[in-house]
Design a protein around this motif. Structure first.
Motif, PDB file in Angstrom:
ATOM      1  N   VAL A 228       0.839  -1.200   0.000  1.00 38.07           N
ATOM      2  CA  VAL A 228       0.000   0.000   0.000  1.00 38.07           C
ATOM      3  C   VAL A 228       0.877   1.254   0.000  1.00 38.07           C
ATOM      4  O   VAL A 228       0.621   2.213  -0.735  1.00 38.07           O
ATOM      5  CB  VAL A 228      -0.947   0.010   1.216  1.00 38.07           C
ATOM      6  N   GLY A 231       3.018   3.413  -3.284  1.00 37.26           N
ATOM      7  CA  GLY A 231       2.536   4.395  -4.251  1.00 37.26           C
ATOM      8  C   GLY A 231       2.808   5.834  -3.857  1.00 37.26           C
ATOM      9  O   GLY A 231       2.598   6.752  -4.655  1.00 37.26           O
ATOM     10  N   SER A 232       3.282   6.052  -2.635  1.00 38.60           N
ATOM     11  CA  SER A 232       3.501   7.401  -2.144  1.00 38.60           C
ATOM     12  C   SER A 232       4.990   7.708  -2.010  1.00 38.60           C
ATOM     13  O   SER A 232       5.800   6.814  -1.746  1.00 38.60           O
ATOM     14  CB  SER A 232       2.834   7.571  -0.772  1.00 38.60           C
ATOM     15  N   ASP A 264      -6.215   8.762   1.708  1.00 35.97           N
ATOM     16  CA  ASP A 264      -6.594   7.615   0.879  1.00 35.97           C
ATOM     17  C   ASP A 264      -7.221   8.075  -0.426  1.00 35.97           C
ATOM     18  O   ASP A 264      -8.391   8.449  -0.466  1.00 35.97           O
ATOM     19  CB  ASP A 264      -7.565   6.712   1.638  1.00 35.97           C
ATOM     20  N   GLY A 267      -5.694   4.766  -4.415  1.00 36.54           N
ATOM     21  CA  GLY A 267      -4.615   4.203  -5.228  1.00 36.54           C
ATOM     22  C   GLY A 267      -5.010   4.128  -6.692  1.00 36.54           C
ATOM     23  O   GLY A 267      -5.748   4.984  -7.199  1.00 36.54           O
ATOM     24  N   ASN A 314      -2.052   6.224   0.836  1.00 42.40           N
ATOM     25  CA  ASN A 314      -2.441   5.411  -0.321  1.00 42.40           C
ATOM     26  C   ASN A 314      -2.584   6.305  -1.547  1.00 42.40           C
ATOM     27  O   ASN A 314      -3.603   6.982  -1.709  1.00 42.40           O
ATOM     28  CB  ASN A 314      -3.760   4.681  -0.032  1.00 42.40           C
ATOM     29  N   PRO A 316      -1.730   7.065  -5.965  1.00 43.42           N
ATOM     30  CA  PRO A 316      -1.579   6.412  -7.285  1.00 43.42           C
ATOM     31  C   PRO A 316      -0.282   6.829  -7.983  1.00 43.42           C
ATOM     32  O   PRO A 316      -0.275   7.233  -9.136  1.00 43.42           O
ATOM     33  CB  PRO A 316      -2.809   6.921  -8.035  1.00 43.42           C
ATOM     34  N   ALA A 320       2.896   2.687  -7.733  1.00 38.33           N
ATOM     35  CA  ALA A 320       1.753   2.208  -6.950  1.00 38.33           C
ATOM     36  C   ALA A 320       1.427   0.753  -7.243  1.00 38.33           C
ATOM     37  O   ALA A 320       1.640   0.239  -8.356  1.00 38.33           O
ATOM     38  CB  ALA A 320       0.532   3.073  -7.241  1.00 38.33           C
ATOM     39  N   THR A 340      -7.230  -1.687  -5.109  1.00 41.86           N
ATOM     40  CA  THR A 340      -6.273  -0.992  -4.247  1.00 41.86           C
ATOM     41  C   THR A 340      -6.953  -0.032  -3.283  1.00 41.86           C
ATOM     42  O   THR A 340      -6.291   0.542  -2.423  1.00 41.86           O
ATOM     43  CB  THR A 340      -5.235  -0.226  -5.084  1.00 41.86           C
ATOM     44  N   GLU A 343      -7.547  -1.043   0.964  1.00 41.68           N
ATOM     45  CA  GLU A 343      -6.165  -1.049   1.463  1.00 41.68           C
ATOM     46  C   GLU A 343      -6.072  -1.161   2.977  1.00 41.68           C
ATOM     47  O   GLU A 343      -5.065  -1.614   3.511  1.00 41.68           O
ATOM     48  CB  GLU A 343      -5.438   0.218   0.998  1.00 41.68           C
TER      49      GLU A 343
END
Length: 497
Positions: A228, A231-232, A264, A267, A314, A316, A320, A340, A343
């Motif tokens: 999770v 993606g960040s 959030d 994603g 979370n 994108p 990700a 996703t 999560e």
């Protein structure tokens, strides 16, 4: 805000109780007598019925040394409990907080199920909770928007007992406010690393804090949590908070586990734009755990408790996680990630397992803003509760009822569990069809609970924050701090020496 207990108070505003039918209780009757019946006359003039939260504001009645008298309903006297007293006091504070008044006097009466001392301490709790504001980023408040109320005096005979209880309750309020502050912070300020640093501050009150970074979690095999987080640009963290208050240091702790998605987007399975700003609150479970840890430390609870929070963002990003990826958890079980945006259960899979593996707890309770489905089912009034243990479930229901943070138990079962089977891995993270969404989330987490471990899952998606018009006097219109009072009471009832 300064809370004082006195035998006779004076100030700008006084609040008294009335029961169903508009009948003034003893304190109100005394003021009415002093005013020559003007207060009762005012309540009748506006068809006041004494319903819970109904208020009549009587301005400068003759014979009374207050500029305003607030007559506030508590409903049926026989049904009114401590929470009714708290809401009564909360309404009084909300009415006066920015009114220009500097001192409010609360004159609570005993009720059939609430003693005078209990009424006094509940009034203090309600006043404190109602005073909460999150104005950190407001730089242009108009004078009429700024709080003026600085002092609340609670006027009862023999205030010592009420004062003693209220001093203990102050620790709980501090925990609730900590949780509210965390949920209210914007996501550019509160993210996994900064959240973890705020939790380090709990060391000053005797909590042992340990922070696992990306490398440490990778070494432990936390593929679901890290999947999770990847993606960040902000790396994930897993934080443990240990309070050792039991007389037996070897006593197994109770483990509280919180979902901490600091923002959030969903994603790659991205959410719609409308309302996405509210996803800064997707760490409400972690906030509740942190607030509880602060409360029990401040009141020096005689219990061993560990809090574990999984913190991720979370997003994108170019790295990700994709729908169709398969990740390996710390437990060794594999998960096919089909969505996703499911999560929270992924990070809890590793956090719940870690809590058991590291601390061998007597019970595990996880809290998470997990599913929109629980809001469809229960609205904003109850959290969804799932458990594999009857005694634990009943203890949670009892604590939740006593603290005004209600839960509603929902089922688990083999038929639901089968819906997360997949031919490609040990399990998938969604059912693949729009049925029993909150139950599916709970069944997923249950697969990471070791045999014989009492466990409960609280889905607090509808209760951690409440957007839009909201008339609970004990809570602001956003972050509620839900879970702190419930967990604190559960620990006091079930796990303390």
């Amino acid at each position: 805000m300064d809370i004082r207990f006195v035998t006779a108070g004076g100030g700008d505003v006084v609040a008294v109780m009335a029961s169903e039918g508009g009948e003034l209780l003893d304190a109100g009757k005394a003021l009415d007598s002093a005013s020559g019946g003007r207060i009762a006359k005012a309540t009748k003039a506006v068809n006041f019925k004494g319903g819970p939260g109904q208020v009549v504001d009587v301005l400068a009645p003759d014979g009374v040394d207050f500029a305003r008298v607030l007559v506030i309903g508590v409903g049926k006297a026989d049904a009114a409990d401590g929470m009714a007293v708290e809401r009564w006091a909360g309404h009084a504070v909300k009415r006066t907080l920015t009114s220009g008044a500097e001192k409010l006097v609360l004159q609570p009466d005993a009720l059939p199920s609430v003693s005078k001392a209990e009424a006094g301490s509940h009034a203090a709790m309600g006043a404190r909770l109602a005073s909460y504001r999150f104005d950190t980023y407001r730089t242009k408040l108009k004078p009429e928007q700024q709080p003026t109320l600085t002092t609340v005096e609670i006027s009862i005979d023999g205030p010592a007992a009420a004062r003693a209880r209220a001093e203990k309750d102050e620790a709980i309020v501090e925990g609730v406010f900590f949780a509210r502050d965390l949920v209210s912070e914007p996501p550019n300020v509160l993210y996994p690393e900064s959240f973890a640093e705020r939790l380090r501050d709990l060391e000053t009150i005797g909590i042992e804090v340990n922070v696992l970074d990306h490398t440490a979690m990778e070494r432990l095999g936390m593929g679901a949590l890290l999947g999770v987080a990847q993606g960040s640009v902000r790396p994930g963290r897993l934080v443990t908070m240990s309070w050792k208050g039991s007389s037996s240091k070897k006593s197994k702790p109770v483990a509280l586990v919180g979902k901490g998605v600091t923002f959030d987007t969903g994603g790659i399975s991205i959410k719609p734009a409308g309302g996405m700003d509210e996803m800064k609150g997707d760490m409400g479970g972690a906030a509740a755990v942190a607030g509880t840890m602060k409360a029990i430390a401040l009141r020096k609870a005689k219990a061993n408790v560990v809090g574990v929070v999984a913190l991720v963002e979370n997003m994108p990003g170019p790295n990700a996680q994709r729908p169709g990826d398969i990740v390996t958890t710390m437990s060794g079980q594999t998960i096919e990630v089909l969505n996703t945006d499911a999560e929270g259960r992924l990070i809890l899979a590793d956090a719940v397992w870690y809590a058991q593996d590291k601390f061998d707890p007597s019970a595990v309770i996880d809290l998470a803003t997990l599913t929109g489905a629980v809001i469809v089912a229960l609205g904003n009034e109850h959290a969804g509760m799932f458990s594999n243990d009857e005694d634990l479930a009943q203890a949670i229901i009892s604590a939740a009822t006593a603290e005004g943070e209600p839960v509603w138990r929902l089922p688990l079962g083999a038929a639901y569990d089968k819906l997360i089977d997949t031919p490609n891995a040990d399990m998938k993270n969604i059912a693949g069809k729009p049925v029993a969404g909150s139950i599916i989330g709970a069944q997923f987490i249950k697969r990471f609970v070791k045999d014989g471990t009492p466990w409960a899952h609280l889905d607090i998606a509808g209760t951690a924050w409440k957007s839009g018009p909201y008339d609970d006097p004990l809570s602001p219109a956003w972050a509620t701090g839900y879970g702190v009072r419930l967990l604190n009471r559960l620990i006091a009832n079930r796990y303390e020496d």
